[in-house]
Design a protein around this motif. Structure first.
Motif, mmCIF file in Angstrom:
data_model
loop_
_atom_site.group_PDB
_atom_site.id
_atom_site.type_symbol
_atom_site.label_atom_id
_atom_site.label_comp_id
_atom_site.label_asym_id
_atom_site.label_seq_id
_atom_site.Cartn_x
_atom_site.Cartn_y
_atom_site.Cartn_z
ATOM 1 N N PRO A 221 0.859 -1.189 0.000
ATOM 2 C CA PRO A 221 0.000 0.000 0.000
ATOM 3 C C PRO A 221 0.893 1.237 0.000
ATOM 4 O O PRO A 221 1.998 1.205 0.548
ATOM 5 C CB PRO A 221 -0.782 -0.108 1.309
ATOM 6 N N GLY A 222 0.447 2.303 -0.624
ATOM 7 C CA GLY A 222 1.287 3.495 -0.663
ATOM 8 C C GLY A 222 0.486 4.767 -0.803
ATOM 9 O O GLY A 222 -0.725 4.741 -1.031
ATOM 10 N N LEU A 223 1.173 5.875 -0.677
ATOM 11 C CA LEU A 223 0.551 7.185 -0.838
ATOM 12 C C LEU A 223 0.731 7.739 -2.241
ATOM 13 O O LEU A 223 -0.124 8.477 -2.731
ATOM 14 C CB LEU A 223 1.128 8.166 0.183
ATOM 15 N N SER A 224 1.857 7.412 -2.887
ATOM 16 C CA SER A 224 2.095 7.952 -4.225
ATOM 17 C C SER A 224 1.063 7.387 -5.207
ATOM 18 O O SER A 224 0.402 6.384 -4.929
ATOM 19 C CB SER A 224 3.518 7.652 -4.689
ATOM 20 N N ARG A 225 0.932 8.067 -6.328
ATOM 21 C CA ARG A 225 -0.062 7.691 -7.346
ATOM 22 C C ARG A 225 -1.473 7.680 -6.761
ATOM 23 O O ARG A 225 -2.223 6.729 -6.944
ATOM 24 C CB ARG A 225 0.284 6.361 -7.994
ATOM 25 N N ARG A 226 -1.752 8.721 -5.974
ATOM 26 C CA ARG A 226 -3.078 8.909 -5.375
ATOM 27 C C ARG A 226 -3.466 7.774 -4.432
ATOM 28 O O ARG A 226 -4.591 7.290 -4.439
ATOM 29 C CB ARG A 226 -4.140 9.095 -6.451
ATOM 30 N N GLY A 227 -2.512 7.337 -3.647
ATOM 31 C CA GLY A 227 -2.786 6.290 -2.671
ATOM 32 C C GLY A 227 -2.892 4.903 -3.270
ATOM 33 O O GLY A 227 -3.557 4.030 -2.715
ATOM 34 N N ARG B 274 -6.742 -8.753 -7.844
ATOM 35 C CA ARG B 274 -7.625 -9.211 -6.780
ATOM 36 C C ARG B 274 -7.316 -8.493 -5.463
ATOM 37 O O ARG B 274 -8.210 -8.221 -4.664
ATOM 38 C CB ARG B 274 -7.478 -10.731 -6.610
ATOM 39 N N GLN B 275 -6.039 -8.161 -5.257
ATOM 40 C CA GLN B 275 -5.605 -7.473 -4.038
ATOM 41 C C GLN B 275 -5.802 -5.954 -4.125
ATOM 42 O O GLN B 275 -5.431 -5.238 -3.212
ATOM 43 C CB GLN B 275 -4.132 -7.774 -3.762
ATOM 44 N N GLY B 276 -6.354 -5.468 -5.235
ATOM 45 C CA GLY B 276 -6.633 -4.047 -5.381
ATOM 46 C C GLY B 276 -5.472 -3.207 -5.861
ATOM 47 O O GLY B 276 -5.485 -1.983 -5.720
ATOM 48 N N CYS B 277 -4.480 -3.830 -6.453
ATOM 49 C CA CYS B 277 -3.313 -3.091 -6.948
ATOM 50 C C CYS B 277 -3.651 -2.349 -8.245
ATOM 51 O O CYS B 277 -4.433 -2.832 -9.056
ATOM 52 C CB CYS B 277 -2.146 -4.044 -7.215
ATOM 53 N N GLN B 278 -3.020 -1.201 -8.405
ATOM 54 C CA GLN B 278 -3.149 -0.434 -9.635
ATOM 55 C C GLN B 278 -1.886 -0.528 -10.499
ATOM 56 O O GLN B 278 -1.879 -0.059 -11.634
ATOM 57 C CB GLN B 278 -3.428 1.043 -9.330
ATOM 58 N N LEU B 279 -0.826 -1.120 -9.962
ATOM 59 C CA LEU B 279 0.447 -1.186 -10.665
ATOM 60 C C LEU B 279 1.172 -2.455 -10.250
ATOM 61 O O LEU B 279 1.171 -2.817 -9.070
ATOM 62 C CB LEU B 279 1.303 0.040 -10.290
ATOM 63 N N VAL B 280 1.752 -3.141 -11.233
ATOM 64 C CA VAL B 280 2.611 -4.296 -10.978
ATOM 65 C C VAL B 280 3.994 -3.910 -11.469
ATOM 66 O O VAL B 280 4.157 -3.430 -12.584
ATOM 67 C CB VAL B 280 2.124 -5.554 -11.730
ATOM 68 N N GLN B 281 4.993 -4.121 -10.624
ATOM 69 C CA GLN B 281 6.347 -3.802 -11.045
ATOM 70 C C GLN B 281 7.283 -4.944 -10.699
ATOM 71 O O GLN B 281 6.973 -5.806 -9.883
ATOM 72 C CB GLN B 281 6.822 -2.492 -10.428
#
Length: 150
Positions: A73-79, A113-120
């Protein structure tokens, strides 16, 4: 050939996992399949963290692929929540079979499924075949990575 099962790794999978991690020129320099103690300790730490997914592919009762998926989870990229794919390996006997694609597709689906917006992911600069593989799957070499051993 029967389809592989993709499942959460269990402690008994560690010898096969570590052997695959060590089965290339880079891994041979940094992994120690003869001493599983540090891997067992790391596996136990990961098992207690719901954001860590040590995953294996099994075919015919044999572990033939592995990857680690970490949810952050993070704050960047609008949370945004992102995932990181690490430690992707396919057993030498299985390379070219499509197993690597199945593993990465599993990781992308699980990230959604985990709600991620980005895979890196990162890949060592010397792994040019891996770079082509990831690009074929839609990944873009968009950043320069840095590491500091401590």
């Amino acid at each position: 050939m029967n389809d592989p099962q993709i499942r959460a790794a269990v402690r008994e999978d560690l010898p096969a996992i570590v052997t695959m991690l060590a089965d290339d020129p880079l891994g041979a320099q940094r992994e120690s399949p003869d001493n599983l103690s540090p891997y067992t300790a790391a596996f136990e730490r990961m098992a207690g963290d719901p954001n860590q997914h040590q995953t294996v592919a099994v075919r015919g009762g044999r572990v033939v692929g592995v990857l680690q998926l970490t949810i952050i989870p993070g704050l960047s990229r609008r949370g945004s929540t992102r995932s990181i794919i690490e430690g992707v390996r396919v057993h030498a006997d299985e390379r070219g079979s499509g197993l690597g694609t199945l593993l990465i597709e599993w990781a992308i689906d699980e990230s959604r499924r985990q709600g991620c917006q980005l895979v890196q992911l990162t890949s060592d600069v010397t792994r040019t075949d891996a770079h082509r593989f990831y690009e074929r799957l839609g990944f873009e070499a968009s950043h320069i990575g840095f590491k500091l051993s401590i």
